[in-house]
Design a protein around this motif. Structure first.
Motif, PDB file in Angstrom:
ATOM      1  N   ALA A 241      36.061  67.203  88.487  1.00 57.74           N
ATOM      2  CA  ALA A 241      37.471  66.924  88.232  1.00 57.74           C
ATOM      3  C   ALA A 241      38.209  68.219  87.932  1.00 57.74           C
ATOM      4  O   ALA A 241      37.739  69.065  87.179  1.00 57.74           O
ATOM      5  N   SER A 242      39.373  68.353  88.533  1.00 53.52           N
ATOM      6  CA  SER A 242      40.176  69.547  88.305  1.00 53.52           C
ATOM      7  C   SER A 242      41.248  69.239  87.251  1.00 53.52           C
ATOM      8  O   SER A 242      41.404  68.111  86.798  1.00 53.52           O
ATOM      9  N   ALA A 243      41.982  70.249  86.888  1.00 52.70           N
ATOM     10  CA  ALA A 243      43.079  70.071  85.929  1.00 52.70           C
ATOM     11  C   ALA A 243      44.143  69.150  86.508  1.00 52.70           C
ATOM     12  O   ALA A 243      44.773  68.377  85.782  1.00 52.70           O
ATOM     13  N   TRP A 244      44.354  69.246  87.821  1.00 47.69           N
ATOM     14  CA  TRP A 244      45.331  68.394  88.499  1.00 47.69           C
ATOM     15  C   TRP A 244      44.948  66.915  88.361  1.00 47.69           C
ATOM     16  O   TRP A 244      45.798  66.063  88.140  1.00 47.69           O
ATOM     17  N   THR A 245      43.686  66.611  88.476  1.00 49.73           N
ATOM     18  CA  THR A 245      43.207  65.234  88.333  1.00 49.73           C
ATOM     19  C   THR A 245      43.459  64.718  86.921  1.00 49.73           C
ATOM     20  O   THR A 245      43.916  63.593  86.737  1.00 49.73           O
ATOM     21  N   TYR A 246      43.186  65.538  85.932  1.00 52.51           N
ATOM     22  CA  TYR A 246      43.429  65.125  84.553  1.00 52.51           C
ATOM     23  C   TYR A 246      44.919  64.957  84.275  1.00 52.51           C
ATOM     24  O   TYR A 246      45.336  64.035  83.581  1.00 52.51           O
ATOM     25  N   PHE A 247      45.727  65.864  84.830  1.00 52.56           N
ATOM     26  CA  PHE A 247      47.175  65.763  84.644  1.00 52.56           C
ATOM     27  C   PHE A 247      47.715  64.476  85.256  1.00 52.56           C
ATOM     28  O   PHE A 247      48.448  63.729  84.607  1.00 52.56           O
ATOM     29  N   LEU A 248      47.346  64.212  86.507  1.00 52.45           N
ATOM     30  CA  LEU A 248      47.832  62.995  87.169  1.00 52.45           C
ATOM     31  C   LEU A 248      47.288  61.739  86.507  1.00 52.45           C
ATOM     32  O   LEU A 248      47.991  60.740  86.382  1.00 52.45           O
ATOM     33  N   GLY A 249      46.042  61.785  86.079  1.00 56.08           N
ATOM     34  CA  GLY A 249      45.461  60.622  85.420  1.00 56.08           C
ATOM     35  C   GLY A 249      46.164  60.291  84.120  1.00 56.08           C
ATOM     36  O   GLY A 249      46.454  59.126  83.836  1.00 56.08           O
ATOM     37  N   SER A 250      46.464  61.304  83.326  1.00 55.32           N
ATOM     38  CA  SER A 250      47.153  61.027  82.066  1.00 55.32           C
ATOM     39  C   SER A 250      48.597  60.631  82.317  1.00 55.32           C
ATOM     40  O   SER A 250      49.138  59.772  81.620  1.00 55.32           O
ATOM     41  N   TYR A 251      49.239  61.224  83.321  1.00 54.60           N
ATOM     42  CA  TYR A 251      50.610  60.845  83.658  1.00 54.60           C
ATOM     43  C   TYR A 251      50.652  59.397  84.156  1.00 54.60           C
ATOM     44  O   TYR A 251      51.534  58.634  83.787  1.00 54.60           O
ATOM     45  N   ALA A 252      49.689  59.027  84.986  1.00 56.03           N
ATOM     46  CA  ALA A 252      49.631  57.653  85.493  1.00 56.03           C
ATOM     47  C   ALA A 252      49.318  56.666  84.379  1.00 56.03           C
ATOM     48  O   ALA A 252      49.723  55.503  84.440  1.00 56.03           O
ATOM     49  N   TYR A 253      48.609  57.109  83.355  1.00 54.31           N
ATOM     50  CA  TYR A 253      48.284  56.227  82.233  1.00 54.31           C
ATOM     51  C   TYR A 253      49.491  56.020  81.320  1.00 54.31           C
ATOM     52  O   TYR A 253      49.761  54.896  80.883  1.00 54.31           O
ATOM     53  N   TYR A 254      50.238  57.081  81.026  1.00 62.30           N
ATOM     54  CA  TYR A 254      51.340  56.982  80.070  1.00 62.30           C
ATOM     55  C   TYR A 254      52.663  56.538  80.676  1.00 62.30           C
ATOM     56  O   TYR A 254      53.539  56.050  79.968  1.00 62.30           O
ATOM     57  N   LEU A 255      52.857  56.716  81.959  1.00 61.10           N
ATOM     58  CA  LEU A 255      54.133  56.370  82.585  1.00 61.10           C
ATOM     59  C   LEU A 255      54.520  54.902  82.429  1.00 61.10           C
ATOM     60  O   LEU A 255      55.693  54.615  82.159  1.00 61.10           O
ATOM     61  N   PRO A 256      53.609  53.929  82.562  1.00 59.92           N
ATOM     62  CA  PRO A 256      54.020  52.537  82.325  1.00 59.92           C
ATOM     63  C   PRO A 256      54.546  52.298  80.907  1.00 59.92           C
ATOM     64  O   PRO A 256      55.483  51.520  80.712  1.00 59.92           O
ATOM     65  N   PHE A 257      53.970  52.976  79.919  1.00 68.04           N
ATOM     66  CA  PHE A 257      54.469  52.826  78.555  1.00 68.04           C
ATOM     67  C   PHE A 257      55.870  53.410  78.407  1.00 68.04           C
ATOM     68  O   PHE A 257      56.720  52.851  77.714  1.00 68.04           O
ATOM     69  N   VAL A 258      56.111  54.525  79.066  1.00 66.23           N
ATOM     70  CA  VAL A 258      57.431  55.146  79.015  1.00 66.23           C
ATOM     71  C   VAL A 258      58.464  54.247  79.692  1.00 66.23           C
ATOM     72  O   VAL A 258      59.564  54.034  79.158  1.00 66.23           O
ATOM     73  N   LEU A 259      58.122  53.715  80.859  1.00 66.09           N
ATOM     74  CA  LEU A 259      59.058  52.832  81.558  1.00 66.09           C
ATOM     75  C   LEU A 259      59.346  51.572  80.753  1.00 66.09           C
ATOM     76  O   LEU A 259      60.480  51.112  80.695  1.00 66.09           O
ATOM     77  N   THR A 260      58.321  51.018  80.129  1.00 65.73           N
ATOM     78  CA  THR A 260      58.520  49.835  79.296  1.00 65.73           C
ATOM     79  C   THR A 260      59.409  50.153  78.110  1.00 65.73           C
ATOM     80  O   THR A 260      60.283  49.350  77.747  1.00 65.73           O
ATOM     81  N   SER A 261      59.226  51.318  77.524  1.00 61.41           N
ATOM     82  CA  SER A 261      60.045  51.680  76.369  1.00 61.41           C
ATOM     83  C   SER A 261      61.479  52.018  76.764  1.00 61.41           C
ATOM     84  O   SER A 261      62.345  52.106  75.903  1.00 61.41           O
ATOM     85  N   ILE A 262      61.746  52.203  78.036  1.00 62.43           N
ATOM     86  CA  ILE A 262      63.121  52.397  78.507  1.00 62.43           C
ATOM     87  C   ILE A 262      63.722  51.067  78.951  1.00 62.43           C
ATOM     88  O   ILE A 262      64.847  50.714  78.570  1.00 62.43           O
ATOM     89  N   TRP A 263      62.998  50.319  79.777  1.00 57.46           N
ATOM     90  CA  TRP A 263      63.550  49.095  80.362  1.00 57.46           C
ATOM     91  C   TRP A 263      63.764  47.982  79.341  1.00 57.46           C
ATOM     92  O   TRP A 263      64.789  47.305  79.374  1.00 57.46           O
ATOM     93  N   ALA A 264      62.813  47.753  78.461  1.00 59.40           N
ATOM     94  CA  ALA A 264      62.931  46.631  77.516  1.00 59.40           C
ATOM     95  C   ALA A 264      64.115  46.785  76.567  1.00 59.40           C
ATOM     96  O   ALA A 264      64.903  45.838  76.422  1.00 59.40           O
ATOM     97  N   PRO A 265      64.322  47.942  75.915  1.00 59.75           N
ATOM     98  CA  PRO A 265      65.510  48.055  75.058  1.00 59.75           C
ATOM     99  C   PRO A 265      66.818  47.964  75.827  1.00 59.75           C
ATOM    100  O   PRO A 265      67.788  47.391  75.327  1.00 59.75           O
ATOM    101  N   MET A 266      66.834  48.536  77.051  1.00 61.39           N
ATOM    102  CA  MET A 266      68.057  48.410  77.860  1.00 61.39           C
ATOM    103  C   MET A 266      68.366  46.946  78.146  1.00 61.39           C
ATOM    104  O   MET A 266      69.514  46.504  78.029  1.00 61.39           O
ATOM    105  N   ALA A 267      67.342  46.192  78.523  1.00 58.32           N
ATOM    106  CA  ALA A 267      67.538  44.782  78.861  1.00 58.32           C
ATOM    107  C   ALA A 267      67.917  43.967  77.624  1.00 58.32           C
ATOM    108  O   ALA A 267      68.813  43.129  77.684  1.00 58.32           O
ATOM    109  N   LEU A 268      67.256  44.215  76.505  1.00 59.88           N
ATOM    110  CA  LEU A 268      67.577  43.459  75.290  1.00 59.88           C
ATOM    111  C   LEU A 268      68.968  43.802  74.770  1.00 59.88           C
ATOM    112  O   LEU A 268      69.699  42.914  74.294  1.00 59.88           O
TER     113      LEU A 268
END
Length: 103
Positions: free
Chosen positions: A8-35
């Motif tokens: 695994a390269s640094a790029w793999t770890y970067f993308l993996g962590s970004y792919a893991y945290y991005l749904p939480f970030v989107l949820t924390s943006i969309w849910a308060p906007m909608a509510l």
């Protein structure tokens, strides 16, 4: 000695962590906007408001985005589409890149 097919390269770890945290970030943006948008509407019935609140809170990843796209929100259409569709497209790109980088 253990052999591996790839390391695994640094790029793999970067993308993996970004792919893991991005749904939480989107949820924390969309849910308060909608509510917040739901709380500002005066022309919606109380039952419908409670139902939408449950959808937004119980389907965390897509509930807020679905509400923002399906109703006439108080936000401008450009802001809504950029936030929801743009976030979803970025999520799909990052997930795809993270899958490719693990091959």
């Amino acid at each position: 000695m253990e052999t591996t097919l790839s390391t695994a390269s640094a790029w793999t770890y970067f993308l993996g962590s970004y792919a893991y945290y991005l749904p939480f970030v989107l949820t924390s943006i969309w849910a308060p906007m909608a509510l917040f948008d739901l709380s500002q509407k005066k022309d919606i019935s109380q039952n419908k408001s409670i139902l939408w609140s449950f959808v937004i809170l119980l389907v965390p990843m897509f509930g807020g985005g679905f509400y923002l796209l399906s109703n006439d929100s108080t936000y401008e259409k450009k802001v809504t589409f950029t936030t929801v569709i743009g976030g979803f497209v970025i999520l799909m790109i990052v997930w795809g890149l993270s899958l490719i980088s693990q091959i």
